[in-house]
Design an enzyme around this catalytic site. Structure first.
Site, mmCIF file in Angstrom:
data_model
loop_
_atom_site.group_PDB
_atom_site.id
_atom_site.type_symbol
_atom_site.label_atom_id
_atom_site.label_comp_id
_atom_site.label_asym_id
_atom_site.label_seq_id
_atom_site.Cartn_x
_atom_site.Cartn_y
_atom_site.Cartn_z
ATOM 1 N N GLU A 9 121.683 -16.858 76.297
ATOM 2 C CA GLU A 9 122.289 -15.876 77.209
ATOM 3 C C GLU A 9 123.392 -15.109 76.483
ATOM 4 O O GLU A 9 124.268 -15.730 75.871
ATOM 5 C CB GLU A 9 122.898 -16.579 78.433
ATOM 6 C CG GLU A 9 121.866 -17.168 79.358
ATOM 7 C CD GLU A 9 122.464 -17.786 80.621
ATOM 8 O OE1 GLU A 9 123.644 -17.527 80.930
ATOM 9 O OE2 GLU A 9 121.730 -18.531 81.293
ATOM 10 N N LYS A 59 116.088 -19.805 73.790
ATOM 11 C CA LYS A 59 116.584 -18.684 74.604
ATOM 12 C C LYS A 59 118.101 -18.791 74.671
ATOM 13 O O LYS A 59 118.645 -19.883 74.831
ATOM 14 C CB LYS A 59 115.989 -18.691 76.014
ATOM 15 C CG LYS A 59 116.536 -17.529 76.879
ATOM 16 C CD LYS A 59 115.692 -17.284 78.125
ATOM 17 C CE LYS A 59 115.928 -18.241 79.257
ATOM 18 N NZ LYS A 59 117.328 -18.318 79.759
ATOM 19 N N ASP A 94 117.753 -24.159 81.276
ATOM 20 C CA ASP A 94 118.914 -24.984 81.638
ATOM 21 C C ASP A 94 119.056 -25.049 83.161
ATOM 22 O O ASP A 94 119.946 -25.722 83.683
ATOM 23 C CB ASP A 94 120.200 -24.490 80.958
ATOM 24 C CG ASP A 94 120.560 -23.071 81.321
ATOM 25 O OD1 ASP A 94 119.788 -22.407 82.042
ATOM 26 O OD2 ASP A 94 121.635 -22.608 80.874
ATOM 27 N N SER A 95 118.116 -24.399 83.883
ATOM 28 C CA SER A 95 118.021 -24.599 85.333
ATOM 29 C C SER A 95 117.661 -26.053 85.632
ATOM 30 O O SER A 95 117.745 -26.497 86.781
ATOM 31 C CB SER A 95 116.982 -23.652 85.950
ATOM 32 O OG SER A 95 115.779 -23.694 85.224
ATOM 33 N N GLU A 113 117.512 -10.777 84.111
ATOM 34 C CA GLU A 113 117.594 -11.478 85.401
ATOM 35 C C GLU A 113 118.354 -10.639 86.423
ATOM 36 O O GLU A 113 119.468 -10.165 86.174
ATOM 37 C CB GLU A 113 118.283 -12.842 85.195
ATOM 38 C CG GLU A 113 118.392 -13.640 86.488
ATOM 39 C CD GLU A 113 118.692 -15.119 86.282
ATOM 40 O OE1 GLU A 113 118.664 -15.610 85.144
ATOM 41 O OE2 GLU A 113 118.932 -15.799 87.295
HETATM 42 O O1 KIV Z 1 117.099 -21.632 83.080
HETATM 43 C C1 KIV Z 1 116.208 -20.934 83.579
HETATM 44 O O2 KIV Z 1 115.354 -21.390 84.349
HETATM 45 C C2 KIV Z 1 116.187 -19.507 83.253
HETATM 46 C C3 KIV Z 1 115.247 -18.633 84.003
HETATM 47 C C4 KIV Z 1 115.810 -18.371 85.343
HETATM 48 C C5 KIV Z 1 114.927 -17.393 83.280
HETATM 49 O O3 KIV Z 1 116.930 -19.078 82.423
#
Ligand code: KIV
Length: 271
Positions: free
Chosen positions: A122, A120, A51-52, A189
């Site tokens: 969080e 993934k 989500d970056s 992280e």
């Molecule tokens: O969204 C992302 O790029 C991430 C990484 C920083 C692990 O969660």
């Protein structure tokens, strides 16, 4: 012979074998077809549709604004390009936050519409019921603890997490809970290297670090950061493998000059 070289397709099972054999796991983000193709061909083990994308693709300050539909768009583009790596898509902010049925519906949408291999998520104890529900439905989940960018408004800062004993203990407990719930791996992280090493030692599943030191089972970076496309972001954990910003600006500058000087296109570049 390493597991990495032998296999045709990376699966969650391959990743656990890599941990058993002590072979490090390499993971990078990608958000679009062309970049994902290059990253996959270069031999990466895991591609994270992170989500970056909210930051590096859409220009938002945080990861919070990116939507489920936008993550599905990025995930679909990446999956089309990949032949070998395991593709993991981030569940965006607000789609897995304490309502297991809603979380499962969002998870199913991502899996069905993108064709990704895993998700993934969080968070730890607070959303463990949601995570169990998703895993029970047959969807592989990678956890994410330590600095969780989706909770930035709660922390108020992007500094190193779990430096104090209480937070470090909660992180270890959460990591064990995620393993028990059936997560196939965990991202840690921006935490102290010693804590990263402890978690990797205590868990059977692979622990992938970003700013979590060298004692974990693998590393992940944001592709725009490691290629030097982003310029303003320079945390200590980031190693830049290229200065693509300079390369791109140089090439574009040359093109502009050539067009203005009428030297592009030349005789051979027209019909
Ligand atoms: O969204 C992302 O790029 C991430 C990484 C920083 C692990 O969660």
């Amino acid at each position: 012979m390493s597991v990495h070289k032998e296999i045709k397709r990376v699966t969650t099972h391959v990743l656990s074998e890599m941990k058993l054999r002590g072979e490090k796991i390499a993971m990078l983000t990608a958000y679009d077809y062309s970049m994902a193709k290059l990253v996959d061909q270069a031999g990466i083990d895991i591609i994270l549709v992170g989500d970056s994308a909210s930051n590096v693709m859409a220009g938002n300050i945080t990861t919070l604004p990116i939507t489920l539909d936008q993550m599905i768009y990025h995930g679909t583009s990446v999956v089309k390009a990949v032949n070998r790596a395991l593709v993991v898509v981030d569940m965006p902010f607000g789609t897995c936050s304490g309502n297991p049925l809603e979380s499962l519906n969002a998870a199913i949408r991502i899996m069905k519409e993108t064709g990704a291999d895993a998700l993934k998520i969080e968070g730890g104890k607070e959303i463990i019921t949601d995570i169990r529900k998703i895993i029970d439905a047959g969807i592989p989940v990678m956890g994410h603890l330590g600095l969780m960018p989706q909770s930035i408004n709660k922390y108020g800062t992007y500094t190193v997490r779990a430096k104090e004993n209480e937070e470090a203990k909660k992180l270890i407990d959460d990591a064990k809970l995620l393993e028990e719930a059936g997560c196939f791996a965990i991202v840690l992280e921006k935490i102290p290297a010693a804590l990263g090493k402890t978690v990797a030692k205590e868990l059977r599943i692979p622990v992938i670090g970003i700013g979590a030191g060298g004692g974990v089972d693998g590393q992940v970076l944001v592709i725009h950061d490691m290629l030097g496309i982003t310029q303003e972001f320079s945390p200590r954990f980031l190693r830049r493998y290229h200065n693509l910003a300079a390369e791109i600006k140089g090439a574009v500058g040359n093109y502009v000059q050539d067009v203005k000087a009428r030297s592009f296109p030349n005789e051979n570049e027209q019909y």
